[in-house]
Design a protein around this motif. Structure first.
Motif, PDB file in Angstrom:
ATOM      1  N   TYR A  15      23.137  28.684  34.450  1.00  0.00           N
ATOM      2  CA  TYR A  15      24.214  29.471  33.844  1.00  0.00           C
ATOM      3  C   TYR A  15      25.221  28.527  33.198  1.00  0.00           C
ATOM      4  O   TYR A  15      25.659  27.559  33.822  1.00  0.00           O
ATOM      5  N   PRO A  16      25.616  28.782  31.950  1.00  0.00           N
ATOM      6  CA  PRO A  16      26.514  27.842  31.271  1.00  0.00           C
ATOM      7  C   PRO A  16      27.937  27.880  31.822  1.00  0.00           C
ATOM      8  O   PRO A  16      28.365  28.863  32.427  1.00  0.00           O
ATOM      9  N   VAL A  17      28.640  26.790  31.587  1.00  0.00           N
ATOM     10  CA  VAL A  17      30.070  26.716  31.913  1.00  0.00           C
ATOM     11  C   VAL A  17      30.818  27.258  30.708  1.00  0.00           C
ATOM     12  O   VAL A  17      30.764  26.689  29.619  1.00  0.00           O
ATOM     13  N   LEU A  18      31.510  28.371  30.873  1.00  0.00           N
ATOM     14  CA  LEU A  18      32.207  28.998  29.757  1.00  0.00           C
ATOM     15  C   LEU A  18      33.296  29.923  30.268  1.00  0.00           C
ATOM     16  O   LEU A  18      33.519  30.047  31.472  1.00  0.00           O
ATOM     17  N   ILE A  19      33.972  30.575  29.329  1.00  0.00           N
ATOM     18  CA  ILE A  19      34.975  31.599  29.647  1.00  0.00           C
ATOM     19  C   ILE A  19      34.314  32.960  29.509  1.00  0.00           C
ATOM     20  O   ILE A  19      33.711  33.273  28.478  1.00  0.00           O
ATOM     21  N   GLY A  20      34.403  33.762  30.543  1.00  0.00           N
ATOM     22  CA  GLY A  20      33.943  35.147  30.485  1.00  0.00           C
ATOM     23  C   GLY A  20      35.129  36.077  30.353  1.00  0.00           C
ATOM     24  O   GLY A  20      36.178  35.851  30.954  1.00  0.00           O
ATOM     25  N   CYS A  21      34.964  37.121  29.553  1.00  0.00           N
ATOM     26  CA  CYS A  21      36.071  38.033  29.278  1.00  0.00           C
ATOM     27  C   CYS A  21      35.582  39.472  29.363  1.00  0.00           C
ATOM     28  O   CYS A  21      34.528  39.814  28.804  1.00  0.00           O
ATOM     29  N   ASP A  22      36.330  40.310  30.062  1.00  0.00           N
ATOM     30  CA  ASP A  22      35.974  41.726  30.178  1.00  0.00           C
ATOM     31  C   ASP A  22      37.235  42.554  30.331  1.00  0.00           C
ATOM     32  O   ASP A  22      38.291  42.040  30.708  1.00  0.00           O
ATOM     33  N   GLU A  23      37.097  43.839  30.039  1.00  0.00           N
ATOM     34  CA  GLU A  23      38.229  44.765  30.104  1.00  0.00           C
ATOM     35  C   GLU A  23      37.936  45.888  31.084  1.00  0.00           C
ATOM     36  O   GLU A  23      36.778  46.189  31.389  1.00  0.00           O
TER      37      GLU A  23
ATOM     38  N   ASP B 198      32.523  26.715  36.564  1.00  0.00           N
ATOM     39  CA  ASP B 198      31.172  26.171  36.515  1.00  0.00           C
ATOM     40  C   ASP B 198      30.355  26.893  37.578  1.00  0.00           C
ATOM     41  O   ASP B 198      30.633  26.738  38.778  1.00  0.00           O
ATOM     42  N   PRO B 199      29.374  27.697  37.196  1.00  0.00           N
ATOM     43  CA  PRO B 199      28.613  28.438  38.207  1.00  0.00           C
ATOM     44  C   PRO B 199      27.974  27.545  39.261  1.00  0.00           C
ATOM     45  O   PRO B 199      27.858  27.941  40.423  1.00  0.00           O
ATOM     46  N   ALA B 200      27.589  26.336  38.888  1.00  0.00           N
ATOM     47  CA  ALA B 200      26.971  25.434  39.852  1.00  0.00           C
ATOM     48  C   ALA B 200      27.964  24.924  40.889  1.00  0.00           C
ATOM     49  O   ALA B 200      27.562  24.459  41.961  1.00  0.00           O
ATOM     50  N   ALA B 201      29.254  25.000  40.589  1.00  0.00           N
ATOM     51  CA  ALA B 201      30.283  24.559  41.531  1.00  0.00           C
ATOM     52  C   ALA B 201      30.836  25.705  42.371  1.00  0.00           C
ATOM     53  O   ALA B 201      31.637  25.472  43.279  1.00  0.00           O
ATOM     54  N   LEU B 202      30.420  26.919  42.077  1.00  0.00           N
ATOM     55  CA  LEU B 202      30.901  28.085  42.813  1.00  0.00           C
ATOM     56  C   LEU B 202      30.208  28.154  44.180  1.00  0.00           C
ATOM     57  O   LEU B 202      29.035  27.793  44.294  1.00  0.00           O
TER      58      LEU B 202
ATOM     59  N   ALA C 299      38.000  39.351  44.462  1.00  0.00           N
ATOM     60  CA  ALA C 299      38.984  38.959  43.441  1.00  0.00           C
ATOM     61  C   ALA C 299      39.757  37.696  43.823  1.00  0.00           C
ATOM     62  O   ALA C 299      39.848  36.766  43.010  1.00  0.00           O
ATOM     63  N   PRO C 300      40.327  37.593  45.027  1.00  0.00           N
ATOM     64  CA  PRO C 300      41.051  36.353  45.345  1.00  0.00           C
ATOM     65  C   PRO C 300      40.138  35.140  45.453  1.00  0.00           C
ATOM     66  O   PRO C 300      40.570  34.008  45.175  1.00  0.00           O
ATOM     67  N   GLN C 301      38.874  35.344  45.815  1.00  0.00           N
ATOM     68  CA  GLN C 301      37.932  34.231  45.847  1.00  0.00           C
ATOM     69  C   GLN C 301      37.665  33.710  44.434  1.00  0.00           C
ATOM     70  O   GLN C 301      37.545  32.498  44.219  1.00  0.00           O
ATOM     71  N   ILE C 302      37.558  34.628  43.473  1.00  0.00           N
ATOM     72  CA  ILE C 302      37.357  34.233  42.081  1.00  0.00           C
ATOM     73  C   ILE C 302      38.564  33.449  41.576  1.00  0.00           C
ATOM     74  O   ILE C 302      38.421  32.401  40.926  1.00  0.00           O
ATOM     75  N   VAL C 303      39.758  33.937  41.880  1.00  0.00           N
ATOM     76  CA  VAL C 303      40.985  33.260  41.448  1.00  0.00           C
ATOM     77  C   VAL C 303      41.065  31.859  42.047  1.00  0.00           C
ATOM     78  O   VAL C 303      41.464  30.895  41.377  1.00  0.00           O
ATOM     79  N   ALA C 304      40.648  31.720  43.308  1.00  0.00           N
ATOM     80  CA  ALA C 304      40.702  30.414  43.973  1.00  0.00           C
ATOM     81  C   ALA C 304      39.653  29.449  43.437  1.00  0.00           C
ATOM     82  O   ALA C 304      39.877  28.234  43.414  1.00  0.00           O
ATOM     83  N   ALA C 305      38.514  29.982  42.978  1.00  0.00           N
ATOM     84  CA  ALA C 305      37.392  29.126  42.590  1.00  0.00           C
ATOM     85  C   ALA C 305      37.400  28.733  41.119  1.00  0.00           C
ATOM     86  O   ALA C 305      36.736  27.772  40.732  1.00  0.00           O
ATOM     87  N   GLY C 306      38.131  29.474  40.300  1.00  0.00           N
ATOM     88  CA  GLY C 306      38.100  29.207  38.865  1.00  0.00           C
ATOM     89  C   GLY C 306      39.484  29.244  38.255  1.00  0.00           C
ATOM     90  O   GLY C 306      40.488  29.157  38.957  1.00  0.00           O
ATOM     91  N   ARG C 307      39.512  29.370  36.946  1.00  0.00           N
ATOM     92  CA  ARG C 307      40.770  29.582  36.232  1.00  0.00           C
ATOM     93  C   ARG C 307      40.751  30.995  35.676  1.00  0.00           C
ATOM     94  O   ARG C 307      39.753  31.425  35.077  1.00  0.00           O
TER      95      ARG C 307
END
Length: 198
Positions: A12-20, A38-42, A65-73
């Motif tokens: 999985y690429p390292v990128l910005i994902g965006c959704d509404e 980076d999915p490999a670092a998650l 949700a808080p796990q995502i916030v802690a693991a990424g930007r």
């Protein structure tokens, strides 16, 4: 079955994902999340728990949700009822996507759920139909945006209890439409969607 396998995280690429979340609602804002990691670092269990937010129950979304916030930007942006009524929901959503991605301050490729990419974004950007089951960062963005918007609608429900927003989060359920007919519209209802209450 969840769509992401930690054994293949490096694919999985390292990128910005965006959704509404909230584009089809009758009231309240559209909320957009932009998420980079980076999915490999998650953590493996977090990557494998990601999915389209609509396929997850509320308790799971609140846990992730808080796990995502802690693991990424993570960055959020909103499209208000006024903006939606002024320029239409599609344009308002794309504007919020542009602002959310810009708030990350990263020079990275952007993957957006849906068919459209935000205009004026000075980054390479691709749209993915069903992206929240194809791109882990989009799935993460859908979860963060859903949790943020649901919390907002529950807070608004305390001020406007007749419309049951704590249950329908502003979407056009029978109970919500009946309350609109009986009580009228609040300042949070989208006038551009008024015909959808008939």
């Amino acid at each position: 079955m969840r769509p992401f396998d930690a054994r293949h995280a490096a694919r999985y690429p390292v990128l910005i994902g965006c959704d509404e979340v909230g584009r089809g609602a009758l009231c309240g804002p559209v909320i957009v999340a932009a998420v980079h990691f980076d999915p490999a670092a998650l953590p493996a269990d977090l990557l494998e728990a990601l999915d389209d937010s609509k396929r997850l129950d509320a308790a799971t979304r609140e846990r992730l949700a808080p796990q995502i916030v802690a693991a990424g930007r993570v960055a959020l942006a909103g499209a208000s009822r006024d903006l939606i009524d002024r320029i239409n929901v599609r344009a308002a959503t794309l504007d919020a996507m542009r602002r959310a991605v810009g708030r990350l301050g990263l020079a990275a490729e952007v993957a957006v759920d849906g068919r459209d990419v935000p205009p004026g974004l000075p980054l390479p950007c691709r749209a993915f139909v069903g992206g929240d089951r194809l791109v882990p960062q989009i799935a993460a963005a859908s979860i963060v945006a859903k949790v943020a918007r649901d919390r907002l609608m529950r807070a608004l429900a305390r001020r406007h209890p007749a419309y049951a927003w704590e249950r329908n989060v502003g979407y056009g359920t029978a109970a919500h439409r009946a309350a609109m007919t009986a009580r009228g519209l609040t300042r949070h209802h989208r006038l551009s969607f008024k015909s959808r209450t008939a």
